[in-house]
Scaffold this active site. Structure first.
Site, PDB file in Angstrom:
ATOM      1  N   HIS A  78       0.772  -1.350  -0.172  1.00  0.00           N
ATOM      2  CA  HIS A  78      -0.133   0.131  -0.119  1.00  0.00           C
ATOM      3  C   HIS A  78       0.906   1.152   0.137  1.00  0.00           C
ATOM      4  CE1 HIS A  78      -3.786  -2.192   0.912  1.00  0.00           C
ATOM      5  NE2 HIS A  78      -3.344  -2.837   1.505  1.00  0.00           N
ATOM      6  N   ASN A 151     -10.275  -2.890   2.701  1.00  0.00           N
ATOM      7  CA  ASN A 151     -10.023  -2.880   1.162  1.00  0.00           C
ATOM      8  C   ASN A 151     -10.971  -2.669   0.389  1.00  0.00           C
ATOM      9  OD1 ASN A 151      -7.127  -3.360   1.101  1.00  0.00           O
ATOM     10  ND2 ASN A 151      -7.563  -5.625   1.021  1.00  0.00           N
TER      11      ASN A 151
HETATM   12 FE1  HDD Z   1      -2.549  -4.746   5.374  1.00  0.00          FE
HETATM   13  C1  HDD Z   1      -1.025  -1.894   5.266  1.00  0.00           C
HETATM   14  C2  HDD Z   1      -5.469  -3.720   4.600  1.00  0.00           C
HETATM   15  C3  HDD Z   1      -4.051  -7.927   5.440  1.00  0.00           C
HETATM   16  C4  HDD Z   1       0.348  -6.057   6.907  1.00  0.00           C
HETATM   17  N1  HDD Z   1      -3.167  -3.247   4.931  1.00  0.00           N
HETATM   18  C5  HDD Z   1      -2.356  -1.973   4.814  1.00  0.00           C
HETATM   19  C6  HDD Z   1      -3.224  -0.883   4.239  1.00  0.00           C
HETATM   20  C7  HDD Z   1      -4.295  -1.255   3.978  1.00  0.00           C
HETATM   21  C8  HDD Z   1      -4.419  -2.734   4.300  1.00  0.00           C
HETATM   22  C9  HDD Z   1      -5.610  -0.567   3.655  1.00  0.00           C
HETATM   23  C10 HDD Z   1      -2.735   0.591   4.053  1.00  0.00           C
HETATM   24  C11 HDD Z   1      -3.046   1.423   5.246  1.00  0.00           C
HETATM   25  C12 HDD Z   1      -2.681   2.792   4.878  1.00  0.00           C
HETATM   26  O1  HDD Z   1      -3.265   3.515   4.187  1.00  0.00           O
HETATM   27  O2  HDD Z   1      -1.521   3.308   5.480  1.00  0.00           O
HETATM   28  N2  HDD Z   1      -4.210  -5.684   5.001  1.00  0.00           N
HETATM   29  C13 HDD Z   1      -5.340  -4.990   4.464  1.00  0.00           C
HETATM   30  C14 HDD Z   1      -6.536  -5.695   4.560  1.00  0.00           C
HETATM   31  C15 HDD Z   1      -5.999  -7.132   4.888  1.00  0.00           C
HETATM   32  C16 HDD Z   1      -4.643  -7.003   4.906  1.00  0.00           C
HETATM   33  C17 HDD Z   1      -7.892  -5.270   4.288  1.00  0.00           C
HETATM   34  C18 HDD Z   1      -6.922  -8.209   5.095  1.00  0.00           C
HETATM   35  C19 HDD Z   1      -7.964  -8.574   5.535  1.00  0.00           C
HETATM   36  N3  HDD Z   1      -1.738  -6.698   6.051  1.00  0.00           N
HETATM   37  C20 HDD Z   1      -2.504  -7.834   6.023  1.00  0.00           C
HETATM   38  C21 HDD Z   1      -1.782  -8.839   6.793  1.00  0.00           C
HETATM   39  C22 HDD Z   1      -0.555  -8.238   7.093  1.00  0.00           C
HETATM   40  C23 HDD Z   1      -0.642  -6.850   6.719  1.00  0.00           C
HETATM   41  C24 HDD Z   1      -2.431 -10.503   6.866  1.00  0.00           C
HETATM   42  C25 HDD Z   1       0.703  -9.081   7.702  1.00  0.00           C
HETATM   43  C26 HDD Z   1       0.508 -10.179   8.463  1.00  0.00           C
HETATM   44  N4  HDD Z   1      -0.879  -3.951   5.728  1.00  0.00           N
HETATM   45  C27 HDD Z   1       0.248  -4.717   6.554  1.00  0.00           C
HETATM   46  C28 HDD Z   1       1.655  -3.942   6.935  1.00  0.00           C
HETATM   47  C29 HDD Z   1       1.096  -2.716   6.221  1.00  0.00           C
HETATM   48  C30 HDD Z   1      -0.155  -2.818   5.828  1.00  0.00           C
HETATM   49  C31 HDD Z   1       2.900  -4.530   6.501  1.00  0.00           C
HETATM   50  C32 HDD Z   1       2.112  -1.782   5.432  1.00  0.00           C
HETATM   51  C33 HDD Z   1       2.076  -0.381   5.674  1.00  0.00           C
HETATM   52  C34 HDD Z   1       1.212  -0.292   6.905  1.00  0.00           C
HETATM   53  O3  HDD Z   1       0.948  -1.508   7.350  1.00  0.00           O
HETATM   54  O4  HDD Z   1       1.105   0.785   7.635  1.00  0.00           O
HETATM   55  O5  HDD Z   1       1.681  -3.866   8.449  1.00  0.00           O
END
Ligand code: HDD
Length: 719
Positions: A78, A151
């Site tokens: 993202h 999402n």
């Molecule tokens: Fe995630 C960012 C949505 C599963 C680990 N995720 C991130 C963002 C969104 C989502 C919208 C961007 C937020 C922003 O605008 O700063 N992610 C989801 C959804 C998931 C999902 C709807 C499933 C239901 N994500 C998911 C899993 C993991 C992560 C299973 C890790 C085990 N996601 C992350 C992260 C991020 C992230 C690496 C990257 C940047 C951040 O968190 O702030 O921690």
């Protein structure tokens, strides 16, 4: 406008109280970061006019050092996004289900910050990649910040968070050559996917037009994981969260998406920004699907499995409130880049489920923010600060802003009178929902998670014919880019488990046979000593449902042209009355007319009137607009005839199934020069010999339909 001012006031006042305003006391003078007024910002300090630059020049060193450190690590997923401020208001008290303060009082506005994003691309990648869109909302409630990190697709690729790094490694650019950017159409993604049948439901969504939205403002949002609502009595209900856009859910055509990426990589970001600047505030209704705890096992899918939806046919979405985005950020980096969402940021009245994807997310986001924003004090960055008062015994670390007074930083204490105290539940203290859990420590996938195809088929069967074709085309495109034959074979084999004709159509496009069986199991990643049979899909019937209307974008809102961008192609000699009449009719319905001239600056009408041109034809393309209008004016129509870009403009709009209208001499141009002119009985090609006024009503209706997708089948126009 009143709304805009109010939210601005609430948010600004509170944030300004908390923030250290570096500009205070510096008037308008340029200064160093220590407040020293700078007298020369043009020249470094040198030994003589032409001499070497001196190390002593601390002003230059401070400036360049700061510049050298401007970038922070982009989000691992993202990374590319755009954000906006606004507010949320509940329609009626939800007290029966939840004690969350922001869901009680319909008169209360809760400030929000929302960030939309793509998943796979780098920070500078194109907005129009085929991808899931992030839809993350931070509610600044009086009980603390609540983050709903969702999402635009209601399910996810994987069931267990332990697979997330594998999924993301497979979709990101391949590590040896860092190609391709912001695209899943490559071997590693499909290699992984073809070995992970649990991803098939999500694959249906990502290969559908949902993954190429027309606008962030025209996307649904979903919390994806199952959460809990907890009321004052401590009673719990499972809940799924939804955002329903009031402009409907609309997408562009794939061929169009690829071209938009070239003409305007910032298309979605710009669209959101401009809508808000123009006062056309994007709005979503907040929806919930509520399931009583006792019904946890009522469904033939598991509520804890993030690859499943609760079909709206089974549990309707109740619309309980509205979110309005009415203020653009003042500074992209300070707000949109530094905003830190964590699914673990909850408020009393909202709690987690044991969904293993959610459980892993609860760890991952905090960890990510610590790395990305440089330490555990990221909550002190203005965009992340709660409006609720904050007091605890956490101390120090990098970039600490708060100056804690006194000698006590522990609890219990007597030296500070016991402060800060734990809050009783009645005082808003968070009380985790008490849940009985199974006591065995094991690494297994629940049997109830093993049906990977029923809901994928439900989604596919719920699509209109043209939507099915788009899914076939998307899969054919993506797998067409794959180089390893075995991956393609494996994929069409899996698609056959969803739908025979889907698999056959894709296989035909790829020029391959669907294998009768595979040499190795689809999912060979089960534990070494497990029985492979237990890891195969066990299809069931989702409540016997064959279709769910909510899954098809064909059933979305199609009664408005608000905020749609209509291109008027003009050259010198156009009929000013026609242009004005059509413009007025469209603007009355909330659309925007953009005058596209052969030259920048202005165009002259037949009666010598000068009209301001919004864009020169050479700087734009029809993919940036929702519809095209060619006004009357013989000289103007003739000039367009001599201009290949004008002909391509209309032809491309036709190919992408958009509404096209012309009046007077404009009709001759369409008839003689374009595919639209050869179309028979096309309901979205409106040709009026009698002037703009006659054409306007039909044109408006055609634009409101978003696209005339029938054109694809009737005219064999691939979109
Ligand atoms: Fe995630 C960012 C949505 C599963 C680990 N995720 C991130 C963002 C969104 C989502 C919208 C961007 C937020 C922003 O605008 O700063 N992610 C989801 C959804 C998931 C999902 C709807 C499933 C239901 N994500 C998911 C899993 C993991 C992560 C299973 C890790 C085990 N996601 C992350 C992260 C991020 C992230 C690496 C990257 C940047 C951040 O968190 O702030 O921690």
């Amino acid at each position: 406008m009143a709304d805009k001012k109010q939210t601005k006031k609430v948010t600004n006042e509170k944030i300004e109280q908390l923030s250290q305003d570096f500009e205070d006391g510096t008037d308008k003078f340029l200064t160093t970061n220590q407040g020293l007024r700078i007298n020369d910002n043009q020249n470094s300090l040198k030994d003589g006019e032409r001499g070497a630059t001196l190390l002593e020049d601390f002003i230059m060193r401070e400036k360049i050092t700061h510049f050298d450190h401007e970038r922070i690590p982009e989000r691992i997923v993202h990374a590319r996004g755009a954000g906006a401020h606004g507010y949320f208001q509940v329609y009626k008290s939800m007290t029966k289900y939840t004690k969350a303060g922001f869901l009680q009082d319909p008169s209360k506005k809760t400030p929000v910050f929302v960030r939309f994003s793509t998943v796979a691309g780098f920070r500078g990648s194109t907005d129009l990649a085929r991808d899931v869109r992030g839809f993350a909302v931070k509610f600044y409630t009086e009980e603390g910040n609540y983050d709903l990190v969702g999402n635009n697709i209601p399910v996810f690729f994987i069931q267990d968070a332990i697979k997330f790094p594998d999924l993301i490694h497979s979709v990101k650019p391949e590590p040896h050559n860092e190609i391709p950017q912001a695209a899943s159409a490559h071997d590693t993604f499909w290699d992984f996917t073809s070995l992970m049948p649990e991803s098939m439901h999500m694959i249906m969504w990502v290969m559908s037009d949902r993954a190429i939205p027309r606008s962030f403002r025209m996307m649904e949002g979903f919390g994806v994981n199952t959460f809990r609502f907890i009321n004052k009595e401590g009673k719990a209900h499972f809940v799924k969260f939804h955002w329903k856009p009031l402009l409907g859910v609309h997408s562009v055509a794939w061929n169009e998406a690829q071209k938009i990426s070239g003409f305007d990589a910032d298309f979605h970001r710009r669209d959101l920004w401009e809508a808000i600047e123009n006062g056309a505030y994007p709005e979503w209704e907040f929806g919930v699907q509520i399931v009583p705890e006792k019904d946890e096992h009522k469904f033939d899918f598991d509520l804890l499995d993030a690859t499943k939806i609760i079909p709206e046919e089974l549990v309707p979405v109740q619309r309980i409130g509205k979110m309005v985005l009415n203020r653009n950020p003042d500074n992209f980096f300070a707000e949109t880049e530094q905003v830190a969402f964590c699914p673990s940021h909850i408020v009393p009245g909202i709690d987690f489920s044991n969904d293993p994807l959610l459980q892993g997310r609860l760890f991952s986001y905090l960890d990510t923010q610590i790395l990305r924003l440089g330490g555990p004090n990221f909550h002190e960055i203005p965009i992340n600060r709660p409006l609720a008062p904050l007091d605890n015994n956490q101390r120090d670390s990098r970039m600490r802003q708060m100056i804690n007074k006194g000698r006590v930083s522990y609890e219990p204490n007597s030296l500070a009178g016991g402060c800060p105290f734990q809050a009783m539940i009645k005082d808003g203290g968070l009380h985790t929902f008490e849940e009985r859990i199974d006591g065995r420590k094991i690494r297994v996938r629940s049997d109830s998670f093993r049906d990977h195809f029923t809901q994928a088929a439900l989604f596919y069967n719920s699509q209109a014919e043209y939507e099915k074709t788009h899914i076939v085309n998307a899969l054919s495109f993506e797998l067409g880019k794959v180089e390893v034959d075995a991956i393609r074979s494996r994929m069409v084999y899996i698609l056959k488990q969803i739908d025979d004709s889907l698999a056959q159509r894709v296989a035909d496009n790829l020029g391959i046979e669907i294998p009768a069986k595979l040499d190795s199991p689809i999912n060979h990643s089960y534990p070494a000593d497990a029985n492979p049979k237990n890891y195969e899909s066990k299809p069931k019937k989702t409540g016997g449902l064959k279709k769910d209307a909510a899954l098809s974008m064909a059933n979305t809102i199609k009664d408005t042209i608000k905020t749609r961008q209509i291109a008027f192609l003009v050259a010198d000699g156009f009929n000013a009355a026609d242009v004005k009449a059509m413009k007025a009719a469209l603007e009355k319905e909330g659309a925007t007319a953009k005058i596209i001239g052969l030259k920048s600056n202005s165009a002259k009408s037949a009666n010598g009137e000068k009209m301001k041109v919004d864009h020169a034809l050479r700087t734009v393309a029809s993919v940036l607009f929702d519809a095209v209008y060619i006004p009357d004016g013989e000289k103007s129509a003739k000039a367009l005839t001599d201009e290949p870009d004008a002909i391509e403009f209309v032809n491309e709009a036709f190919r992408h199934c958009k509404a096209i209208a012309a009046s007077g001499a404009g009709v001759d141009f369409i008839k003689n020069e374009t595919y639209a002119g050869r179309a028979k009985d096309d309901k979205a090609v409106i040709l009026s010999e009698n002037g703009a006024k006659t054409a306007a009503k039909d044109f408006i209706n055609a634009i409101a339909q978003h696209r005339n997708w029938d054109r694809e089948t009737a005219r064999k126009v691939p979109a």
